[in-house]
Design a protein around this motif. Sequence first.
Motif, short mmCIF file in Angstrom:
data_model
loop_
_atom_site.label_atom_id
_atom_site.label_comp_id
_atom_site.label_asym_id
_atom_site.label_seq_id
_atom_site.Cartn_x
_atom_site.Cartn_y
_atom_site.Cartn_z
N THR A 122 -9.05 0.39 -38.73
CA THR A 122 -9.98 -0.67 -38.36
C THR A 122 -10.60 -1.31 -39.59
O THR A 122 -11.20 -0.63 -40.43
N ALA A 144 -15.02 7.52 -25.87
CA ALA A 144 -13.56 7.59 -25.80
C ALA A 144 -13.11 7.96 -24.39
O ALA A 144 -13.77 8.74 -23.69
N ASN A 162 -4.02 -0.16 -23.90
CA ASN A 162 -3.74 0.31 -25.26
C ASN A 162 -2.45 -0.29 -25.80
O ASN A 162 -2.36 -0.66 -26.98
N ARG A 167 -8.45 -1.65 -27.87
CA ARG A 167 -9.16 -0.37 -27.99
C ARG A 167 -10.06 -0.23 -26.78
O ARG A 167 -10.94 -1.07 -26.55
N THR A 223 -6.41 7.62 -38.87
CA THR A 223 -7.38 6.98 -37.99
C THR A 223 -7.84 7.93 -36.89
O THR A 223 -7.10 8.83 -36.48
N ASP A 281 -8.59 6.62 -34.03
CA ASP A 281 -8.23 5.89 -32.81
C ASP A 281 -7.04 6.56 -32.12
O ASP A 281 -6.35 7.40 -32.71
N THR A 339 -2.90 2.52 -32.25
CA THR A 339 -2.43 2.68 -33.62
C THR A 339 -0.97 2.24 -33.75
O THR A 339 -0.60 1.56 -34.71
N LYS A 345 -6.04 9.98 -33.91
CA LYS A 345 -6.99 10.88 -33.24
C LYS A 345 -7.42 12.02 -34.15
O LYS A 345 -7.42 13.19 -33.78
#
Length: 921
Positions: free
Chosen positions: A398, A493, A529, A534, A592, A594, A599, A639
């Motif tokens: 990000t 999340a 996704n 996001r 990341t 995310d 991703t 993650k």
Amino acid sequence: MKLSFLSEFFNRFISNRGMRRHFRRLAMFDSFHGSGASKDIPASISHKLSLAATSTIDEVIQTLGSHEHGLTETQAFAVRELVGLNEIQQEKPPPWWMHLWRCYKTPFDILLTVLAIISYITEDMKATVVIGSMVFLSVLIRFWQERKSNKAADALKAMVSNTATVIRRDPSESILEEAQVHFGIQSHPEMSERTEIPINQLVPGDIIALSAGDMIPADCRILSAKDLFVSQAAMTGESLPVEKFASPKSAQTNNPLEFENLAFMGTNVVSGTATAIAISTGDSTYFGVLAKDLTTSNQEPTQFQMGVNKVAWLLIRFMMVMTPLVFFINGFTKGDWAEAFLFAMSVAVGLTPEMLPMIVTSTLAKGAVVLSKQKVIVKRLDAIQNFGAMDVLCTDKTGTLTQDKIFLANHTDAWGKDSDDVLEFAYLNSFYQTGLKNLLDVAVLEYKHVYKELNPTVNFHKIDEIPFDFQRRRMSVIVSNHEGKNILICKGAVEEILSICTTVQQGGHKSKLTPEVLASVKEVTADLNEDGLRVVAVATKSFDVCKETFSVADESGLMLIGYVAFLDPPKESTAPALKALADHGVTVKVLTGDNELVTTKVCKEVGLDASEIILGSQIEIMDNEALSAIVESHHIFAKLTPAHKDRIVRSLKAAGHVVGFMGDGINDAPALRSADVGISVDTAVDIAKEAADIILLEKSLMVLEEGVIEGRKTFGNMLKYIKMTASSNFGNVFSVLIASAFIPFLPMLPMQLLVQNLLYDISQIAIPFDNVDPESVKLPQRWNPGDIGRFMVFFGPVSSIFDITIYCVMWFVFSANSAEHQSLFQSGWFVEGLMTQTLVVHMIRTRKIPFIQSRPGNALLAMTIAIMAAGIFLPMGPLASYFKMVPLPLTYFPILGAILIGYIVLTQLMKNFYSKRFGWQ
């Protein structure tokens, strides 16, 4: 009239009686102020911290002369005048006289001083003046350049300095408090405000507001806390954050670090919010006292520092072996031991790399200035070399790969249909949270029409908050509506939200979250996704029973409302920047927190191979050996927790990579510290900026790629000087040994050697401003001191060949073969030696043909011409007799030109042979 009187009363009272009382209270609190504590041992620091922890909040506030609503600006200024700035003493630059002494007290300058003293004792005033001038110029140049670079570095650091949020009282509140005592006027506690101040302006007694991402700016007593977790790894080595409270929850302890109501300078807030009062600042903090016991000699040197030291000691050891040989050979062959000693000392001076510290510092400083123009701020000069040596860059996604301009793209219910309810609940959550507002919250709050429709300040009242942390990956606020019902709104999340939901809202009704429904819900989020969005889930829970405090335990049995989906598209510059980094030998790995679907989408769009992504859950079960293999073969990791990022960076370093890590969040701080070069941005949280070595004023990989190239240029220019010095010194020793053994007089007088060395050193000042060949910055530049010795052996004897040639020319052609004609011999070798020494940098600065295929920088070229002209002028001009030289015959110069051409040709042939066999760094 009454207000005028109160104003005058305030000025007199606070300036005199009030301030004196405040300072008496500070002194009573067992050295809580900075003036005396810096001299205490840690045991006394432990005592005063224990006293602060065991006293009541009111006692601490009263003893510090503070107020529950903070200090006034006047009070803070007065305390700062007493205790000084909130800075660790070791971080301050030394005074000029101490800096000057440090520049002088090198082994090389001390050796020169000894030579000057010996010359003075032997009444050789000319040598004394020349040697003294050399010491003076060497120290002055080093002092001026380092002082200049330090000021530049301080100015750059000031651009990214950290701040603290303090609560300041309006001066009128203090007036009214005093007036209350004397006139019965009530005070107004609301007359205070939060303000951002530089951390170094903080004083004991300041009330500080803390939230996630903040650095703890001083030793503090917690006044109030809400789910406050502090990372004390820097102080205690604990890997997990520690929860802090206003009142201790555990038994009494004698270790101040274990007090649950104290927070310490150098630690950072991981999650939660708090207010605290500063009890110690600067050198009197726990960290400050420990830091005073550490000297630079105890600090672990960087790879760069170790490399420079190895080269310096290689040359010094070489000098210590060869200098006695020169002394004994000249003593036995000439019979004048005093003259032999002076000559040997002069040779020792010529062999010492006395300009190495200055060249290194000025090259790094010049690199830092150039980088600053490219929006790259260097906090630690040595990091520039690591920047150039970096072969792996780990970066978040990000804002680095993406535009960092997140906007809310969708707000849907659990089934993918547009829902205003989701947007409203998400807005309330973002509006009322007091922790670290991220870009997602900012994107939600940009929906101004929602504010007008909800009117949250009128229709809702905040009850409590459960802050975000990286284990739960969610945060909640609790509000009461106009009906008096408490509503918990949780946002976070998707997987973490679903794990605490038991029902789902469907068409205005509540349905059970069965496995079949859960599978359908996950399909919706997966589709979002895959579109590169996001997704953040929103859930609620109502409480009929009124409560004032809530905890993580209340985050259960929630109802899923739906999702807010955000878009952060890739930057147009990302793909070209990644290609440029790859072309320059830098492998980019994305780390990341995310999820893997978003991703994958982003990485594919910017040209990264996202065929296989490693998740944090997989890393969790890997041992170090398995992780080492994975990080070599894979480039995308999703993650991840902060600990996962740190493990990946450490694993890459253990494999021999020079690793850069780019991040701007709280979760990036451990990896920033572990990396060889930590890179952050000026908009990052405090802890990230503090942990970083380099700050980018623009969060762009393109800027980073430019910085990498400049780092390699800086390293290349340093390497030129080191190679040139090593090879030139090695060749000079051969020449001196041969001349000493076969010539019945000194081949050069000590004073002449020193002048030659002085001119040679001056010619090197321009090296930091030299051009660097494009192919030299194509790949990462590694520091390899072992190559220096080999390079020295290969290229040193080349100059000796031509030194011996000039010996023969002066001996046989110009008949300078007796003591009566030694001045002519010495003048001839002086000029030739200075010419070859000055030219050697142009030969070694590039593997190409110098001046033709590779042009030097204008400054270096001008300096070379000036020094060569000065070298010819000395024996030919009016100063010749002063240096015991004589004019050279005109026929000498064609021969000199032929020798220099031969030197250039032979050195170029040796370069071609060497580079083909060993490479050319």
